[in-house]
Enzyme design. Structure first.
Site, PDB file in Angstrom:
ATOM      1  N   SER A 185      15.524 -10.804   4.286  1.00 49.90           N
ATOM      2  CA  SER A 185      14.079 -10.549   4.338  1.00 49.90           C
ATOM      3  C   SER A 185      13.271 -11.783   4.729  1.00 49.90           C
ATOM      4  CB  SER A 185      13.586 -10.040   2.978  1.00 49.90           C
ATOM      5  OG  SER A 185      14.188  -8.818   2.640  1.00 49.90           O
ATOM      6  N   SER A 195      -0.535  34.286  -2.273  1.00 48.31           N
ATOM      7  CA  SER A 195      -0.781  35.731  -2.354  1.00 48.31           C
ATOM      8  C   SER A 195      -0.597  36.246  -3.777  1.00 48.31           C
ATOM      9  CB  SER A 195       0.185  36.468  -1.420  1.00 48.31           C
ATOM     10  OG  SER A 195       1.521  36.353  -1.911  1.00 48.31           O
ATOM     11  N   GLY A 199      11.008  -6.241  -0.488  1.00 49.00           N
ATOM     12  CA  GLY A 199      11.327  -4.874  -0.094  1.00 49.00           C
ATOM     13  C   GLY A 199      10.035  -4.132   0.182  1.00 49.00           C
ATOM     14  N   THR A 200      10.057  -2.823   0.068  1.00 45.13           N
ATOM     15  CA  THR A 200       8.855  -2.056   0.407  1.00 45.13           C
ATOM     16  C   THR A 200       7.682  -2.370  -0.515  1.00 45.13           C
ATOM     17  OG1 THR A 200       9.678  -0.204  -0.926  1.00 45.13           O
ATOM     18  CG2 THR A 200      10.150  -0.150   1.435  1.00 45.13           C
ATOM     19  N   GLN A 201       7.947  -2.545  -1.823  1.00 40.79           N
ATOM     20  CA  GLN A 201       6.865  -2.900  -2.748  1.00 40.79           C
ATOM     21  C   GLN A 201       6.420  -4.339  -2.544  1.00 40.79           C
ATOM     22  OE1 GLN A 201       4.750  -1.743  -4.974  1.00 40.79           O
ATOM     23  NE2 GLN A 201       5.383   0.399  -4.885  1.00 40.79           N
ATOM     24  N   HIS A 218       7.310  -1.975 -12.931  1.00 39.75           N
ATOM     25  CA  HIS A 218       7.945  -0.925 -13.736  1.00 39.75           C
ATOM     26  C   HIS A 218       8.408  -1.569 -15.034  1.00 39.75           C
ATOM     27  CE1 HIS A 218      10.057   2.591 -14.935  1.00 39.75           C
ATOM     28  NE2 HIS A 218      11.274   2.225 -14.548  1.00 39.75           N
TER      29      HIS A 218
END
Length: 330
Positions: free
Chosen positions: A54, A254, A27-29, A109
């Site tokens: 994939s 501000s 996957g992306t990782q 993780h």
């Protein structure tokens, strides 16, 4: 308590370059880590189940693709880069039975290890190497000769007593040493990561954004203005916070905005403190993990319902229209 921090100058890249790495998942990782490792001259193979969608992509990018159990037997370091809820099923069947002493299993993780979804026999190293960002950012920063912060942790030493050296070297190969590699524990990484996602970055931010949007709409303000004030401008403030910190953010707004923020923050903090403590407690005592794994076992009914409902919300309908010019710019 300050964490130990390591940089490129402190880490031997040769440690990971001397080993064969196997990446489970693309996957992306998985993709980003495999590409970064290869560009750092690390030997990498990819492990995927037969029929995975994939496989063509991994092969097109030049990786040798093996079935997971074969990958395990041919690797010194095996990185489990799958969704957390799949770890138990895949690792118990395809990884753990084929491990030998001296090998190292790594995670991005700490969820499955910390919440006792998987365990490993003595002599097998168990490490955490966690980039602090998504796979897309991990790859983009690496290509710019930069990097993301990384966390490492050692849950279990291997028979070669080189788990920490491997974790550090792996993090360096992904660009982590350019920013900093911090040493922590599986418990601290897992619980703090889940808390950040739920209370602040994902759950908390979404709740504030949606409630702000709805409050203005119900009070009769135009939908477009409500979206700009409560959603669109979040990025501008988040960028200031990211690069300059809370004090720096204050210096770039501000006096009206700063005074208003102080006045509004006080009552909100009183409401949030107890809510956040409850969120953390459910993470610490395993209640969240239990709920999430039950959700997976039932094929994600809550997630599917929420995803479908979100598409029909006013905030998404207005946002889709207003985001179009920005999408065109890309």
């Amino acid at each position: 308590m300050a964490l130990s921090v390591y940089y490129d100058k402190d880490i031997d890249l040769g440690v990971i370059q001397s080993l064969q790495v196997g990446i489970i998942g693309y996957g992306t990782q998985g993709e980003a880590q495999a590409l970064n490792l290869r560009d750092s001259k690390v030997k990498v193979r990819v492990g995927l189940y037969q029929g995975s969608l994939s496989i063509p992509k991994a092969k097109a990018e030049g990786f040798e693709v093996l079935e997971v159990k074969e990958l395990v037997q041919k690797s010194d370091v095996i990185m489990a880069l799958l969704p957390d809820e799949l770890h138990k099923e895949v690792l118990e069947k395809e990884v753990i039975p084929f491990l030998k002493e001296g090998q190292i299993v790594g995670f991005a993780h700490g969820f499955s290890v910390h919440f006792n979804q998987v365990s490993f026999k003595k002599g097998v190293g168990v490490i955490l190497v966690a980039p602090k960002g998504p796979g897309s950012a991990l790859r983009e920063e690496y290509l710019k000769n930069k990097g993301l912060y990384h966390l490492i942790a050692i849950e279990q030493e291997n028979s070669k007593n080189n788990a920490k050296a491997v974790a550090l070297s792996y993090a360096k190969a992904m660009g982590g040493g350019r920013m900093g590699v911090l040493e922590t524990s599986f418990k601290e990484e897992c619980e703090s990561d889940l808390f950040g996602e739920q209370a602040v970055l994902c759950g908390g931010l979404e709740a504030v954004v949606r409630m702000g949007f709805e409050t203005l709409i119900k009070a009769g303000y135009p939908e477009e203005l409500a979206y700009f004030e409560c959603v669109h401008e979040v990025k501008l403030v988040a960028d200031l916070l990211h690069y300059k910190g809370v004090e720096g953010l204050r210096k770039h707004i501000s006096n009206t905005a700063e005074f208003g923020a102080i006045k509004a923050r006080e009552p909100m903090e009183n409401l949030l403190e107890k809510r956040m403590q409850k969120i953390l407690k459910k993470i610490q005592n395993g209640s969240f993990a239990k709920d999430f794994l039950l959700e997976k076992s039932l094929n994600y009914p809550r997630l599917n319902t929420e995803r479908k409902a979100l598409k029909e919300t006013k905030i998404e309908q207005v946002g889709e229209i207003l985001r179009t010019p920005f999408n065109h710019e890309k």
